[in-house]
Write a protein that holds these residues in place. Structure first.
Motif, PDB file in Angstrom:
ATOM      1  N   MET A 148       0.854  -1.180   0.000  1.00 48.05           N
ATOM      2  CA  MET A 148       0.000   0.000   0.000  1.00 48.05           C
ATOM      3  C   MET A 148       0.897   1.239   0.000  1.00 48.05           C
ATOM      4  O   MET A 148       1.897   1.279   0.704  1.00 48.05           O
ATOM      5  N   PRO A 149       0.566   2.252  -0.778  1.00 49.30           N
ATOM      6  CA  PRO A 149       1.408   3.444  -0.808  1.00 49.30           C
ATOM      7  C   PRO A 149       1.439   4.150   0.543  1.00 49.30           C
ATOM      8  O   PRO A 149       0.515   4.021   1.357  1.00 49.30           O
ATOM      9  N   ALA A 150       2.510   4.871   0.773  1.00 46.56           N
ATOM     10  CA  ALA A 150       2.646   5.687   1.976  1.00 46.56           C
ATOM     11  C   ALA A 150       3.183   7.044   1.553  1.00 46.56           C
ATOM     12  O   ALA A 150       3.779   7.188   0.473  1.00 46.56           O
ATOM     13  N   TYR A 151       2.961   8.027   2.412  1.00 43.51           N
ATOM     14  CA  TYR A 151       3.319   9.399   2.078  1.00 43.51           C
ATOM     15  C   TYR A 151       4.056  10.047   3.227  1.00 43.51           C
ATOM     16  O   TYR A 151       3.679   9.878   4.389  1.00 43.51           O
ATOM     17  N   ALA A 152       5.087  10.796   2.893  1.00 42.72           N
ATOM     18  CA  ALA A 152       5.736  11.694   3.846  1.00 42.72           C
ATOM     19  C   ALA A 152       5.100  13.062   3.591  1.00 42.72           C
ATOM     20  O   ALA A 152       5.114  13.560   2.460  1.00 42.72           O
ATOM     21  N   VAL A 153       4.527  13.628   4.632  1.00 44.92           N
ATOM     22  CA  VAL A 153       3.800  14.887   4.508  1.00 44.92           C
ATOM     23  C   VAL A 153       4.452  15.925   5.403  1.00 44.92           C
ATOM     24  O   VAL A 153       4.733  15.656   6.578  1.00 44.92           O
ATOM     25  N   GLY A 154       4.696  17.086   4.849  1.00 46.64           N
ATOM     26  CA  GLY A 154       5.226  18.196   5.622  1.00 46.64           C
ATOM     27  C   GLY A 154       4.346  19.419   5.443  1.00 46.64           C
ATOM     28  O   GLY A 154       3.943  19.743   4.323  1.00 46.64           O
ATOM     29  N   HIS A 155       4.034  20.051   6.553  1.00 48.16           N
ATOM     30  CA  HIS A 155       3.329  21.335   6.533  1.00 48.16           C
ATOM     31  C   HIS A 155       4.303  22.331   7.147  1.00 48.16           C
ATOM     32  O   HIS A 155       4.455  22.385   8.368  1.00 48.16           O
ATOM     33  N   LEU A 156       4.987  23.071   6.300  1.00 44.92           N
ATOM     34  CA  LEU A 156       6.078  23.929   6.737  1.00 44.92           C
ATOM     35  C   LEU A 156       5.669  25.389   6.779  1.00 44.92           C
ATOM     36  O   LEU A 156       4.869  25.853   5.963  1.00 44.92           O
ATOM     37  N   HIS A 157       6.276  26.093   7.728  1.00 42.45           N
ATOM     38  CA  HIS A 157       6.033  27.519   7.924  1.00 42.45           C
ATOM     39  C   HIS A 157       7.373  28.241   8.039  1.00 42.45           C
ATOM     40  O   HIS A 157       8.372  27.640   8.416  1.00 42.45           O
ATOM     41  N   ASP A 158       7.347  29.512   7.782  1.00 44.86           N
ATOM     42  CA  ASP A 158       8.507  30.369   8.015  1.00 44.86           C
ATOM     43  C   ASP A 158       9.785  29.791   7.425  1.00 44.86           C
ATOM     44  O   ASP A 158      10.822  29.711   8.090  1.00 44.86           O
ATOM     45  N   VAL A 159       9.720  29.397   6.180  1.00 40.71           N
ATOM     46  CA  VAL A 159      10.891  28.844   5.505  1.00 40.71           C
ATOM     47  C   VAL A 159      11.815  29.989   5.102  1.00 40.71           C
ATOM     48  O   VAL A 159      11.408  30.909   4.387  1.00 40.71           O
ATOM     49  N   ASN A 160      13.035  29.932   5.597  1.00 39.28           N
ATOM     50  CA  ASN A 160      14.060  30.916   5.257  1.00 39.28           C
ATOM     51  C   ASN A 160      14.815  30.399   4.038  1.00 39.28           C
ATOM     52  O   ASN A 160      15.689  29.549   4.158  1.00 39.28           O
ATOM     53  N   VAL A 161      14.457  30.899   2.870  1.00 32.52           N
ATOM     54  CA  VAL A 161      15.042  30.394   1.629  1.00 32.52           C
ATOM     55  C   VAL A 161      16.409  31.054   1.416  1.00 32.52           C
ATOM     56  O   VAL A 161      16.562  31.970   0.626  1.00 32.52           O
ATOM     57  N   GLY A 162      17.370  30.535   2.151  1.00 35.94           N
ATOM     58  CA  GLY A 162      18.755  30.982   2.030  1.00 35.94           C
ATOM     59  C   GLY A 162      19.614  29.836   1.527  1.00 35.94           C
ATOM     60  O   GLY A 162      19.107  28.834   0.984  1.00 35.94           O
ATOM     61  N   HIS A 163      20.898  29.942   1.733  1.00 33.36           N
ATOM     62  CA  HIS A 163      21.864  28.957   1.247  1.00 33.36           C
ATOM     63  C   HIS A 163      21.511  27.539   1.694  1.00 33.36           C
ATOM     64  O   HIS A 163      21.561  26.597   0.884  1.00 33.36           O
ATOM     65  N   ASP A 164      21.168  27.346   2.974  1.00 34.31           N
ATOM     66  CA  ASP A 164      20.903  25.993   3.487  1.00 34.31           C
ATOM     67  C   ASP A 164      19.691  25.349   2.821  1.00 34.31           C
ATOM     68  O   ASP A 164      19.727  24.166   2.467  1.00 34.31           O
ATOM     69  N   ILE A 165      18.615  26.085   2.648  1.00 36.36           N
ATOM     70  CA  ILE A 165      17.420  25.522   2.003  1.00 36.36           C
ATOM     71  C   ILE A 165      17.701  25.229   0.533  1.00 36.36           C
ATOM     72  O   ILE A 165      17.280  24.189   0.006  1.00 36.36           O
TER      73      ILE A 165
END
Length: 115
Positions: free
Chosen positions: A1-18
């Protein structure tokens, strides 16, 4: 049966690390059959309220999803995301193609909550 990794993300700092995390995550998914099916994007809100970004990654099964998350390759890049965003991340099983809504009632006593 399929499975899912789900993320509900907030305040993502789109800098070098991301940026580095995004460049490297696809290679961590491939050995486990993972693929993005939702990766942020505009939301057409119909009810309630919403903020943040939704990410859904499909896997062939729960074992594959767990193995991906625990893999050394993913664990190596995980701090790049967790140090630059906040949110909830979880694994959940999907349903078969012939699933009907009332199937969730099997084994549930009357007047008992589903969740």
């Amino acid at each position: 049966m399929p499975a899912y990794a789900v993320g509900h993300l907030h305040d993502v700092n789109v800098g070098h690390d991301i940026v580095e995390y995004l460049k490297r995550i696809d290679a961590t998914l491939k050995p486990f059959g993972g693929r993005f099916i939702i990766h942020g994007g505009p939301v057409a809100l119909l009810e309630g309220s919403w903020s943040g970004d939704l990410i859904v990654i499909a896997f062939p099964d729960r074992d594959s999803a767990r193995a991906w998350y625990a893999s050394p390759a993913y664990q190596q890049i995980l701090p790049l995301r967790t140090g630059n965003s906040r949110g909830d991340v979880f694994l959940i099983e999907g349903v078969d193609a012939d699933h009907k809504a009332a199937d969730v009632l099997a084994g549930v006593a009357a007047d008992q909550p589903l969740g």
